[in-house]
Design a protein around this motif. Structure first.
Motif, PDB file in Angstrom:
ATOM      1  N   ASN A   1      46.873  42.556  46.580  1.00 61.38           N
ATOM      2  CA  ASN A   1      46.837  44.012  46.494  1.00 61.38           C
ATOM      3  C   ASN A   1      46.474  44.336  45.059  1.00 61.38           C
ATOM      4  OD1 ASN A   1      47.423  46.679  46.022  1.00 61.38           O
ATOM      5  ND2 ASN A   1      49.536  46.603  46.775  1.00 61.38           N
ATOM      6  N   ASP A   2      45.248  44.757  44.848  1.00 62.20           N
ATOM      7  CA  ASP A   2      44.847  45.065  43.470  1.00 62.20           C
ATOM      8  C   ASP A   2      44.777  46.559  43.206  1.00 62.20           C
ATOM      9  OD1 ASP A   2      42.535  45.690  44.784  1.00 62.20           O
ATOM     10  OD2 ASP A   2      41.290  44.171  43.820  1.00 62.20           O
ATOM     11  N   GLY A   3      45.517  47.309  44.011  1.00 63.13           N
ATOM     12  CA  GLY A   3      45.543  48.766  43.825  1.00 63.13           C
ATOM     13  C   GLY A   3      46.410  49.163  42.652  1.00 63.13           C
TER      14      GLY A   3
ATOM     15  N   ALA B   1      47.620  35.665  45.064  1.00 65.53           N
ATOM     16  CA  ALA B   1      46.226  35.744  45.513  1.00 65.53           C
ATOM     17  C   ALA B   1      45.298  35.990  44.320  1.00 65.53           C
ATOM     18  CB  ALA B   1      46.082  36.863  46.534  1.00 65.53           C
ATOM     19  N   ASP B   2      44.097  35.445  44.462  1.00 66.79           N
ATOM     20  CA  ASP B   2      43.121  35.526  43.374  1.00 66.79           C
ATOM     21  C   ASP B   2      42.011  36.505  43.763  1.00 66.79           C
ATOM     22  OD1 ASP B   2      41.132  35.179  41.514  1.00 66.79           O
ATOM     23  OD2 ASP B   2      41.062  32.998  41.688  1.00 66.79           O
ATOM     24  N   PRO B   3      41.911  37.633  43.066  1.00 66.82           N
ATOM     25  CA  PRO B   3      40.913  38.642  43.446  1.00 66.82           C
ATOM     26  C   PRO B   3      39.477  38.162  43.276  1.00 66.82           C
ATOM     27  CG  PRO B   3      41.996  39.248  41.391  1.00 66.82           C
ATOM     28  CD  PRO B   3      42.742  38.059  41.935  1.00 66.82           C
ATOM     29  N   THR B   4      39.287  37.072  42.529  1.00 65.71           N
ATOM     30  CA  THR B   4      37.924  36.548  42.367  1.00 65.71           C
ATOM     31  C   THR B   4      37.585  35.521  43.443  1.00 65.71           C
ATOM     32  OG1 THR B   4      38.541  34.704  40.914  1.00 65.71           O
ATOM     33  CG2 THR B   4      38.146  36.846  39.872  1.00 65.71           C
ATOM     34  N   ASP B   5      38.554  35.269  44.335  1.00 67.22           N
ATOM     35  CA  ASP B   5      38.377  34.226  45.347  1.00 67.22           C
ATOM     36  C   ASP B   5      38.549  34.793  46.760  1.00 67.22           C
ATOM     37  OD1 ASP B   5      37.887  31.574  46.073  1.00 67.22           O
ATOM     38  OD2 ASP B   5      40.024  31.088  46.130  1.00 67.22           O
ATOM     39  N   ARG B   6      38.172  36.034  46.955  1.00 71.96           N
ATOM     40  CA  ARG B   6      38.324  36.689  48.255  1.00 71.96           C
ATOM     41  C   ARG B   6      37.390  36.069  49.291  1.00 71.96           C
ATOM     42  NH1 ARG B   6      39.167  42.917  47.037  1.00 71.96           N
ATOM     43  NH2 ARG B   6      39.804  42.789  44.884  1.00 71.96           N
ATOM     44  N   VAL B   7      37.865  36.020  50.544  1.00 73.28           N
ATOM     45  CA  VAL B   7      36.932  35.612  51.597  1.00 73.28           C
ATOM     46  C   VAL B   7      35.931  36.753  51.791  1.00 73.28           C
ATOM     47  CG1 VAL B   7      38.592  34.062  52.686  1.00 73.28           C
ATOM     48  CG2 VAL B   7      38.417  36.425  53.498  1.00 73.28           C
TER      49      VAL B   7
END
Ligand code: SF4
Length: 76
Positions: free
Chosen positions: A74-76, A2-8
């Protein structure tokens, strides 16, 4: 991955998110129904509530691993 810059845009702020690769397969909503739901008008899932208990975290991790297109991050 998953791409954190491409969140819905519907995701609530926090560690877990869905990105635009989501194919609306329902796995995360079945697995972690207290945290994931569907954006009905757009046809994808998003995180409506971040997990607050270890049980919810475990289910979110399970959903992340089960997502067929790796659209959960999950960017935690
Ligand atoms: S499991 Fe992945 S592809 Fe399926 S609805 Fe959830 S985020 Fe979308």
């Amino acid at each position: 991955m998953a791409d954190p810059t491409d969140r819905v845009p519907e995701n609530v702020l926090g560690t877990y998110y869905v990105d635009t690769q989501c194919i609306d397969c329902d796995v995360c909503r079945d697995t972690a129904q207290d945290n994931f739901t569907r954006a009905d008008s757009n046809g994808y899932s998003f995180v409506f509530k971040q997990p607050e208990t270890q049980g919810e975290i475990d289910l979110c991790e399970e959903a992340l691993l089960a997502c067929p297109v790796e659209a959960i991050g999950n960017d935690g």
